[in-house]
Design an enzyme around this catalytic site. Structure first.
Site, mmCIF file in Angstrom:
data_model
loop_
_atom_site.group_PDB
_atom_site.id
_atom_site.type_symbol
_atom_site.label_atom_id
_atom_site.label_comp_id
_atom_site.label_asym_id
_atom_site.label_seq_id
_atom_site.Cartn_x
_atom_site.Cartn_y
_atom_site.Cartn_z
ATOM 1 N N HIS A 158 82.654 -33.000 -11.448
ATOM 2 C CA HIS A 158 82.499 -34.245 -10.669
ATOM 3 C C HIS A 158 81.282 -35.043 -11.142
ATOM 4 C CE1 HIS A 158 85.366 -32.386 -7.798
ATOM 5 N NE2 HIS A 158 84.671 -31.287 -8.049
ATOM 6 N N SER A 279 71.120 -56.237 -29.391
ATOM 7 C CA SER A 279 71.591 -57.353 -28.583
ATOM 8 C C SER A 279 71.007 -58.627 -29.149
ATOM 9 C CB SER A 279 71.136 -57.154 -27.142
ATOM 10 O OG SER A 279 71.174 -58.389 -26.460
ATOM 11 N N LYS A 285 67.229 -53.631 -26.587
ATOM 12 C CA LYS A 285 68.471 -52.875 -26.497
ATOM 13 C C LYS A 285 68.947 -52.276 -27.808
ATOM 14 C CE LYS A 285 71.774 -54.251 -24.019
ATOM 15 N NZ LYS A 285 72.358 -53.577 -22.868
ATOM 16 N N GLU A 292 81.564 -46.877 -27.965
ATOM 17 C CA GLU A 292 82.265 -47.816 -27.080
ATOM 18 C C GLU A 292 83.601 -48.244 -27.688
ATOM 19 O OE1 GLU A 292 78.974 -50.209 -24.510
ATOM 20 O OE2 GLU A 292 78.963 -50.564 -26.648
#
Ligand code: ARG
Length: 375
Positions: A158, A279, A285, A292
């Site tokens: 979980h 970024s 970043k 992804e």
């Protein structure tokens, strides 16, 4: 090349201006050229061996086909929509080089069994390449596991802290997933590696062809038994796409964990810059683009499988032009998976692990509760 279509005999009116491009598959099936020619060479040799055409003509056709293969490879001949598909392109070029004798190559054969054969040969190669890449990713997972036998790490159910494990255990979970993927492909390969050639348009041929001999030359383990089924069966492609979809699932699970574990919040792993981008607006970043995209491309792989199943659904026997829609999903899915597996192997070999932080996390959150209770 001549603009007259091979099938134009009974036609008296020109086709609608959009039809030629709409109908053409050459834009994507050109990548079958080497497999198409391989099938044609075996077929031509057989025609000569069986005395169906004179040996001398069979030899000329084989030589001609190899020349066309070199011409296409070297870019000496460029296909256009007017050539319709790779099979017409190759045969058209062969005719230009050899004259009318080239037409004898089509004896006892149709484009229907020809395309099914070329597509299976292509898929067989792709299966072998991808199985090899899966083994490579497994090798990297095994190496990283060996390196982290004594690294303690938290595990989750979980996504809540569960029990301490060795980090090797985590790497080997993916080792097993990719192992099943490779085994699944090896099994699917058995159904890919069956030769439809000899089914002709759909009802076979009256010429005394030698299917077993052609199959042997092409490395097929068996020949199809029902010609109606053989020219329209794309189960092998659907199965291949399912295998790829499941590879995509496994890659996206791995990707999701990498994305999570490299966040500032988890911060127990770090991806080298080579697999990230920055970024354009936030200089602090470092984005995990490669994982992804792994996660994102699984949707595209499922789409390829759905597209194939839908193309086959409700299709009457035998060949229908719908089947031309079989190739793009397969080519695209195979290309995506091949690239992802190369990236996965290279990335997993160098993903950095913060062993101190992992061990500290493994000690927090009452993770040894089960062990304490057992004791
Ligand atoms: N380009 C076609 C395909 O990919 C080849 C087979 C065409 N056969 C036919 N009877 N029109 O399916």
């Amino acid at each position: 090349m001549s603009q007259k279509k091979l099938w134009s005999g009974r036609f008296t009116e020109p086709t609608h201006p959009l039809v030629e491009a709409f109908n053409a598959s050459i834009g994507f099936d050109i990548r079958l050229y080497a497999h198409d020619i391989k099938g044609s060479v075996a077929h031509a040799r057989m025609l000569g061996r069986q005395g169906i055409i004179p040996k001398r003509e069979a030899d000329a056709i084989v030589k001609g086909l190899l020349r066309v293969e070199a011409e296409i490879r070297d870019g000496a001949v460029i296909p256009t929509a007017a050539h319709e598909d790779v099979h017409m392109f190759v045969e058209g070029r062969l005719t230009e080089n050899l004259g009318p004798v080239a037409g004898k190559l089509h004896t006892g054969r149709s484009r229907n069994d020809q395309v099914a054969t070329a597509f299976r040969l292509w898929t067989r190669d792709a299966v072998d390449r991808i199985a090899g890449s899966l083994r490579r990713v497994q090798g990297v997972m095994a190496d990283r596991a060996a390196e982290h036998l004594d690294t303690l790490a938290p595990s989750y159910t979980h996504l809540q802290p569960a029990q301490p494990i060795r980090l090797a255990h985590w790497f080997l979970a993916y080792y097993d997933m990719f192992g099943r993927d490779a085994a699944r492909l090896a099994d699917a390969r058995k159904r890919v590696n069956v030769m439809p050639l000899g089914s002709a348009a759909l009802a076979g041929t009256n010429f005394p062809i030698d299917r077993a001999g052609v199959a042997k030359e092409l490395g097929f383990a068996a020949i199809t038994t029902n010609s109606l089924d053989a020219v329209s069966d794309r189960d092998f492609a659907a199965e291949f796409l399912f295998c790829l979809a499941l590879v995509g699932t496994h890659l996206s699970r791995l990707a999701e964990e990498l994305i999570l574990f490299t966040t500032a919040e988890f911060a127990v792993m770090e991806l080298p810059d080579a697999f990230c981008t920055g970024s354009s607006i936030m200089p602090q970043k470092k984005n995990p683009d490669v994982p992804e995209l792994f996660r994102g491309k699984s949707g595209r792989l499922y789409g390829a499988l759905m597209s194939m199943l839908t193309t086959l659904k409700g299709l009457p026997l035998a060949y229908n032009k719908d089947l031309q829609e079989d190739k793009e999903p397969v080519f695209d899915a195979a290309r995506q998976v091949e690239t992802m597996l190369e990236l996965a192997a290279d990335m997993m070999a160098v993903v950095k692990v913060d062993t101190g932080k992992l061990a500290a996390r493994a000690e927090k959150g009452y993770m040894t509760a089960v062990d304490v209770a057992d004791r």
